[in-house]
Scaffold this motif. Structure first.
Motif, PDB file in Angstrom:
ATOM      1  N   LEU A   1      -9.715 -39.664   4.841  1.00  0.00           N
ATOM      2  CA  LEU A   1      -9.145 -40.991   5.013  1.00  0.00           C
ATOM      3  C   LEU A   1      -9.377 -41.864   3.780  1.00  0.00           C
ATOM      4  O   LEU A   1      -8.502 -42.640   3.370  1.00  0.00           O
ATOM      5  N   VAL A   2     -10.542 -41.742   3.150  1.00  0.00           N
ATOM      6  CA  VAL A   2     -10.808 -42.483   1.915  1.00  0.00           C
ATOM      7  C   VAL A   2      -9.849 -42.037   0.815  1.00  0.00           C
ATOM      8  O   VAL A   2      -9.345 -42.858   0.030  1.00  0.00           O
TER       9      VAL A   2
ATOM     10  N   GLU B   1       0.878 -41.925   5.002  1.00  0.00           N
ATOM     11  CA  GLU B   1       0.244 -41.244   6.117  1.00  0.00           C
ATOM     12  C   GLU B   1      -1.129 -41.851   6.376  1.00  0.00           C
ATOM     13  O   GLU B   1      -1.812 -42.303   5.457  1.00  0.00           O
ATOM     14  N   ASP B   2      -1.546 -41.833   7.614  1.00  0.00           N
ATOM     15  CA  ASP B   2      -2.811 -42.471   7.970  1.00  0.00           C
ATOM     16  C   ASP B   2      -3.952 -41.472   8.097  1.00  0.00           C
ATOM     17  O   ASP B   2      -4.812 -41.592   8.957  1.00  0.00           O
ATOM     18  N   GLY B   3      -3.976 -40.471   7.215  1.00  0.00           N
ATOM     19  CA  GLY B   3      -5.113 -39.571   7.145  1.00  0.00           C
ATOM     20  C   GLY B   3      -4.958 -38.360   8.046  1.00  0.00           C
ATOM     21  O   GLY B   3      -3.874 -38.062   8.552  1.00  0.00           O
ATOM     22  N   PRO B   4      -6.016 -37.623   8.241  1.00  0.00           N
ATOM     23  CA  PRO B   4      -5.962 -36.408   9.062  1.00  0.00           C
ATOM     24  C   PRO B   4      -5.626 -36.740  10.502  1.00  0.00           C
ATOM     25  O   PRO B   4      -6.056 -37.761  11.032  1.00  0.00           O
TER      26      PRO B   4
ATOM     27  N   THR C   1     -16.966 -35.599  11.229  1.00  0.00           N
ATOM     28  CA  THR C   1     -16.623 -37.004  10.988  1.00  0.00           C
ATOM     29  C   THR C   1     -16.648 -37.326   9.501  1.00  0.00           C
ATOM     30  O   THR C   1     -15.793 -38.063   8.993  1.00  0.00           O
ATOM     31  N   LEU C   2     -17.611 -36.758   8.798  1.00  0.00           N
ATOM     32  CA  LEU C   2     -17.689 -36.996   7.361  1.00  0.00           C
ATOM     33  C   LEU C   2     -16.478 -36.415   6.633  1.00  0.00           C
ATOM     34  O   LEU C   2     -15.948 -37.034   5.700  1.00  0.00           O
ATOM     35  N   GLU C   3     -16.017 -35.236   7.057  1.00  0.00           N
ATOM     36  CA  GLU C   3     -14.827 -34.646   6.435  1.00  0.00           C
ATOM     37  C   GLU C   3     -13.592 -35.519   6.684  1.00  0.00           C
ATOM     38  O   GLU C   3     -12.790 -35.766   5.772  1.00  0.00           O
TER      39      GLU C   3
ATOM     40  N   ARG D   1     -10.466 -51.754  -1.352  1.00  0.00           N
ATOM     41  CA  ARG D   1     -11.687 -52.376  -0.845  1.00  0.00           C
ATOM     42  C   ARG D   1     -12.216 -51.629   0.380  1.00  0.00           C
ATOM     43  O   ARG D   1     -13.426 -51.370   0.501  1.00  0.00           O
ATOM     44  N   LEU D   2     -11.301 -51.287   1.296  1.00  0.00           N
ATOM     45  CA  LEU D   2     -11.723 -50.534   2.476  1.00  0.00           C
ATOM     46  C   LEU D   2     -12.272 -49.172   2.092  1.00  0.00           C
ATOM     47  O   LEU D   2     -13.249 -48.691   2.688  1.00  0.00           O
ATOM     48  N   ALA D   3     -11.635 -48.535   1.111  1.00  0.00           N
ATOM     49  CA  ALA D   3     -12.124 -47.224   0.687  1.00  0.00           C
ATOM     50  C   ALA D   3     -13.529 -47.339   0.109  1.00  0.00           C
ATOM     51  O   ALA D   3     -14.395 -46.477   0.371  1.00  0.00           O
ATOM     52  N   ARG D   4     -13.780 -48.381  -0.680  1.00  0.00           N
ATOM     53  CA  ARG D   4     -15.124 -48.560  -1.235  1.00  0.00           C
ATOM     54  C   ARG D   4     -16.158 -48.784  -0.130  1.00  0.00           C
ATOM     55  O   ARG D   4     -17.253 -48.203  -0.142  1.00  0.00           O
TER      56      ARG D   4
END
Length: 407
Positions: free
Chosen positions: A269-270, A279-282, A262-264, A216-219
């Motif tokens: 993260l998505v 892992e919590d992304g970059p 920021t978009l990258e 849901r968060l990714a969407r």
């Protein structure tokens, strides 16, 4: 003068509520108390407990023989009874052999309790196997028959019937108790397995809920945030194409560069949220602080002391996010103020301190969710560190973060 909290060796003062002047003398414990504590402490050890149980069982079977043996008993019956009492010691390691060794002392001697105990242990270990049935038949025979056999032949049918009933009780009681203990152990194992199954079910349910929330968060991030940032980048590109030179061109370049980066990060993260990885992304690290400070639009005085060549990735990312959030807050809430950043690594930890002056300009009020410092405190707590905030004497603000390096 209040006597509360006063301590005198050998004397304990009561509280005021218990009455003034009430004195309780304390001394070394008595011999009985010390002995009782020593016995209980010894019984907590598995080996000591096993030894005490074995001694108690042997003493019980010996007492059973000694109470019922007649004064003029044949010597062989005494020896067989003694052998049955000694066979009780072997019942844990060799239950079937111990039961066979105890039977003669019951048939031609007086060791009834020893045979029952060995049969109970055999049934506990083997349950309803052929060895248990053989042991039950032998114990029943020993109780039903009488030695010598000529005395058995002279008994009436009523006495034979009563001996048969007693034989069933003597042979059946240990087996019934053993089966009860076995059923209890099986139920305990089933309950333990059921508890483990419920824990697994809870974890699977929590993982499913977490995966659904991640999706849901990714969407939302892709459909809303990513779309808005893409529009910002496009508008910044259009402004950059229109502005030929000057401050407008530099501002457009900065906006486009920041929005693109920021978009990258948002797309990465998505992807992490979609994959369900831990892992919590970059993770930008402490090595990128120079670029962050150059683009922060905040006057900064940076001091770095004793920084090691390599840092744990989580600590490095936490340090970067701490400085980033502090500079963002200075830009929003104290425009024109100078930020002083001190980073020091020593004693197995990384310490970060960010301090800013009071606002020197009247800035525009920007939206703030109030969750940035809370997130930093949670990040520090997860890494085993600490996070503190305080006001300075000149009206500024100070942030201190402590991150251990050995976790």
């Amino acid at each position: 003068m209040s006597t509360e909290g006063l301590s005198i060796p050998g004397i304990s003062m009561g509280s005021a509520e218990a009455g003034a002047g009430r004195i309780r003398r304390s001394g070394p414990p008595g011999l009985f108390t010390a002995l009782r504590r020593g016995v209980f402490a010894a019984l907590r050890r598995p080996f000591a407990t096993t030894v005490c149980v074995e001694v108690a069982v042997v003493a019980l079977v010996v007492l059973d023989v000694w109470l019922v043996i007649p004064p003029k008993a044949p010597p062989y019956s005494i020896y067989l009874s003694a052998a049955s009492c000694l066979a009780v010691v072997l019942r844990r390691r060799f239950p079937f052999l111990a039961m066979l060794a105890a039977v003669p002392g019951f048939l031609a001697g007086w060791a009834q309790l020893a045979s029952m105990i060995t049969l109970g242990m055999l049934a506990t270990r083997r349950q309803l196997t052929w060895q248990t049935w053989v042991g039950a038949a032998l114990v029943f025979t020993c109780r039903f028959l009488q030695w010598p056999l000529d005395e058995f032949a002279q008994l009436s049918w009523r006495e034979h019937f009563l001996d048969g009933i007693y034989g069933v009780l003597v042979a059946g009681m240990p087996i019934a108790i053993a089966l009860l203990l076995g059923a209890r152990a099986e139920i305990a194992a089933k309950l333990h397995e059921l508890a483990k199954s419920r824990d697994r079910e809870r974890r699977l349910y929590a993982d499913a809920i977490r995966a659904e929330e991640r999706a849901r968060l990714a969407r939302e991030m892709h459909d809303v945030v990513s779309h808005q940032i893409t529009l910002i980048a496009m508008q910044a590109g259009a402004l950059q194409a229109q502005a030929k030179e000057g401050q407008a061109l530099e501002t457009a370049q900065v906006i486009r560069r920041l929005s693109t980066r920021t978009l990258e990060e948002l797309r990465s993260l998505v992807s992490v949220l979609r994959s369900g990885a831990e892992e919590d992304g970059p993770r930008p690290g402490i090595g990128e602080l120079d670029h962050l400070i150059r683009t922060a639009d905040v006057p900064v005085q940076l001091t770095v002391e004793q920084l090691p060549d390599t840092l744990p990735s989580q600590v490095s990312a936490a340090a970067y996010r701490t400085v980033q959030e502090c500079l963002t807050n200075v830009h929003k809430h104290a425009p024109g103020a100078t930020a002083t950043i001190r980073i020091q690594a020593g004693s197995g930890a990384l310490d970060i301190e960010v301090e800013n002056e009071r606002a020197r300009e009247a800035g525009e009020t920007l939206p703030s969710g109030g969750h940035g410092l809370t997130g930093l405190a949670e990040r520090a707590r997860l890494l085993g560190g600490s996070f503190e905030t305080s006001d300075t004497k000149d009206g500024g603000f100070r942030v201190r973060a402590h991150y251990p390096l050995d976790r």
